[in-house]
Write a protein that holds these residues in place. Sequence first.
Motif, PDB file in Angstrom:
ATOM      1  N   UNK A  74       0.813  -1.219   0.000  1.00 28.32           N
ATOM      2  CA  UNK A  74       0.000   0.000   0.000  1.00 28.32           C
ATOM      3  C   UNK A  74       0.845   1.268   0.000  1.00 28.32           C
ATOM      4  N   UNK A  75       2.165   1.112   0.074  1.00 28.63           N
ATOM      5  CA  UNK A  75       3.080   2.250   0.070  1.00 28.63           C
ATOM      6  C   UNK A  75       3.893   2.257  -1.220  1.00 28.63           C
ATOM      7  N   UNK A  76       4.231   3.451  -1.676  1.00 25.47           N
ATOM      8  CA  UNK A  76       5.160   3.588  -2.796  1.00 25.47           C
ATOM      9  C   UNK A  76       5.907   4.907  -2.632  1.00 25.47           C
ATOM     10  N   UNK A  77       6.854   5.148  -3.533  1.00 23.25           N
ATOM     11  CA  UNK A  77       7.628   6.391  -3.493  1.00 23.25           C
ATOM     12  C   UNK A  77       7.342   7.179  -4.764  1.00 23.25           C
ATOM     13  N   UNK A  78       7.102   8.465  -4.602  1.00 28.03           N
ATOM     14  CA  UNK A  78       6.860   9.372  -5.728  1.00 28.03           C
ATOM     15  C   UNK A  78       8.111  10.233  -5.919  1.00 28.03           C
ATOM     16  N   UNK A  79       8.892   9.977  -6.991  1.00 29.50           N
ATOM     17  CA  UNK A  79      10.168  10.681  -7.174  1.00 29.50           C
ATOM     18  C   UNK A  79      10.074  12.011  -7.919  1.00 29.50           C
ATOM     19  N   UNK A  80       8.870  12.496  -8.200  1.00 28.41           N
ATOM     20  CA  UNK A  80       8.692  13.623  -9.112  1.00 28.41           C
ATOM     21  C   UNK A  80       9.474  14.875  -8.696  1.00 28.41           C
ATOM     22  N   UNK A  81       9.532  15.182  -7.393  1.00 30.02           N
ATOM     23  CA  UNK A  81      10.211  16.418  -6.976  1.00 30.02           C
ATOM     24  C   UNK A  81      11.728  16.269  -7.037  1.00 30.02           C
ATOM     25  N   UNK A  82      12.235  15.099  -6.655  1.00 26.10           N
ATOM     26  CA  UNK A  82      13.687  14.870  -6.752  1.00 26.10           C
ATOM     27  C   UNK A  82      14.118  14.880  -8.218  1.00 26.10           C
TER      28      UNK A  82
END
Length: 197
Positions: free
Chosen positions: A72-80
């Motif tokens: 249910x968790x993931x990482x959103x790298x858009x800002x990095x």
Amino acid sequence: MNERRKVGILGGTFNPPHSGHLMIAEGVRDAAGLDEVRFMPNAVPPHKIKEGDADAWQRLEMTRLAVRGNPDFSVEPIEVESGGVSYTSRTMDLLRTREPETDFSFIIGGDSIEQLHTWHDIDALVEKVEFIGVPRPGTSASGRFPVRIVGIPQIDLSSTILREKLAEGRSVRYLIPDPVIRFIREEGLYGVPAAER
């Protein structure tokens, strides 16, 4: 017609990510009925990076390690990946354009609720996303913008305290996920002697 997905965004520096972040994310996911929580490290931390501190890509990798194993968790790298100073309003525009079938919420702590009036373009932002607030010890969790408050167990844990413990060679077991602790040792972050490879 497909049901719209409900995704919560938990932004921060994650310097380093810790058990408090994971507890907040799971508590909000459960209480607010979200399909997923995405951890979104920002590109430029609000403080100056000190020697031995983690850079944006190391923070992104630590966050990936912290959430691994929870479907249910993931990482959103858009800002990095975008680099530079990130504004939540612009980021949410990009996410909503990329995923028009998703309803996004933004998860914030009690200290951020009190500071929402200082956020860039906040009047437009509250029209784009629902804010979900998590009270933190020592904060009133009140402000003039609409925030849905969810009650979850409160933990008084901060990345600042953990960086100090690491620099002093003290235990952070159970406070930081084991894979993140291993990464910190491998990379020699926060004053921890780099592990021999």
